[in-house]
Scaffold this active site. Structure first.
Site, PDB file in Angstrom:
ATOM      1  N   ARG A 122       0.820  -1.207   0.000  1.00 26.49           N
ATOM      2  CA  ARG A 122       0.000   0.000   0.000  1.00 26.49           C
ATOM      3  C   ARG A 122       0.857   1.263   0.000  1.00 26.49           C
ATOM      4  NH1 ARG A 122      -4.947  -0.039   4.135  1.00 26.49           N
ATOM      5  NH2 ARG A 122      -3.399   0.232   5.766  1.00 26.49           N
ATOM      6  N   ARG A 164      -0.055  -5.280  14.217  1.00 24.10           N
ATOM      7  CA  ARG A 164      -1.441  -4.810  14.029  1.00 24.10           C
ATOM      8  C   ARG A 164      -2.407  -5.985  13.891  1.00 24.10           C
ATOM      9  NH1 ARG A 164      -1.025  -0.938   9.123  1.00 24.10           N
ATOM     10  NH2 ARG A 164      -3.176  -0.384   9.557  1.00 24.10           N
TER      11      ARG A 164
END
Ligand code: AMP
Length: 207
Positions: A122, A164
């Protein structure tokens, strides 16, 4: 309608949020975006949460709950809201139930392997805030929309992504059971093509 978007980081919440908020005429409220905006402007809040965000850990509950409580008082929330990234744990979900409970909770279900690939590829644009995957743009450094410079979010590196995902599994995933017991949960397979996911999202939300 008051909608909560649930799903691991990189499950496509941001992408789906854009079109749902347009369709329902409700504001897309992303706690991650609010925190990032504060970090960019170096506000006291931004400076306080920077190291937690950069390492992939959650920001303090009391601070995050207050932020959302205040935001939901704004005029644009009179038709409802679309919350993206909040609540992130049971404490936050119970707090939200105390002041403005959701009508529906949309869970975007995506395989972890796919998520790791999505997040580490990303890139975000400094100028317009757009996000892209390197596989789908010609120049990995240049925004295809506005020509701005692209960068990798500090928390999108493979090491941080692991943290995460672990945080998601331990703290956020229990919300699936929490909202399922309240009969508010609808789950959509987020592994499919974006247009198919969109169609299934519409159907799941009954819009
Ligand atoms: P996101 O863009 O939703 O993946 O959020 C990026 C980061 O912002 C997270 O890894 C957390 O550090 C912080 N954050 C976002 N939403 C919350 C929340 N509801 N509670 C605590 N921290 C949050």
């Amino acid at each position: 309608m008051k909608v909560v978007l649930l799903g691991a980081p990189g499950s496509g919440k941001g992408t789906q949020a854009g079109f749902i908020s347009e369709k329902l005429n409700i504001p897309h409220i992303s706690t991650g975006d609010i925190f990032r905006e504060n970090m960019k402007k170096k506000t006291p809040l931004g400076l306080k949460v920077k190291s937690l965000m950069d390492s992939g850990n959650l920001c303090p509950d009391d601070l995050t709950v207050e932020l959302i409580k205040e935001r939901l008082n704004h005029d644009d929330c009179k038709n409802g809201y679309l919350l993206d990234g909040f609540p992130r744990n049971l404490h936050q979900a119970k707090a939200l139930d105390g002041f403005c409970p959701p009508d529906k909770v949309l869970n975007l279900d995506v395989d972890f392997e796919r998520i790791e690939r999505r997040i580490t590829g990303r890139r975000s644009c400094y100028e317009c805030g757009g996000t892209y995957h390197v596989d789908f743009i010609t120049d990995p450094n240049k925004c295809p929309l506005c020509g701005g410079e692209l960068f990798t979010r500090k928390d999108d590196t493979s090491e941080t992504v692991k943290t995460r995902l672990k945080v998601y599994q331990t703290q956020t995933e229990p919300l699936i059971g929490y909202y399922s017991e309240q009969n508010k949960l609808v789950t959509v397979d987020g592994n499919a093509e974006i247009s198919d996911v969109e169609r299934n999202v519409l159907e799941a939300l009954g819009i």
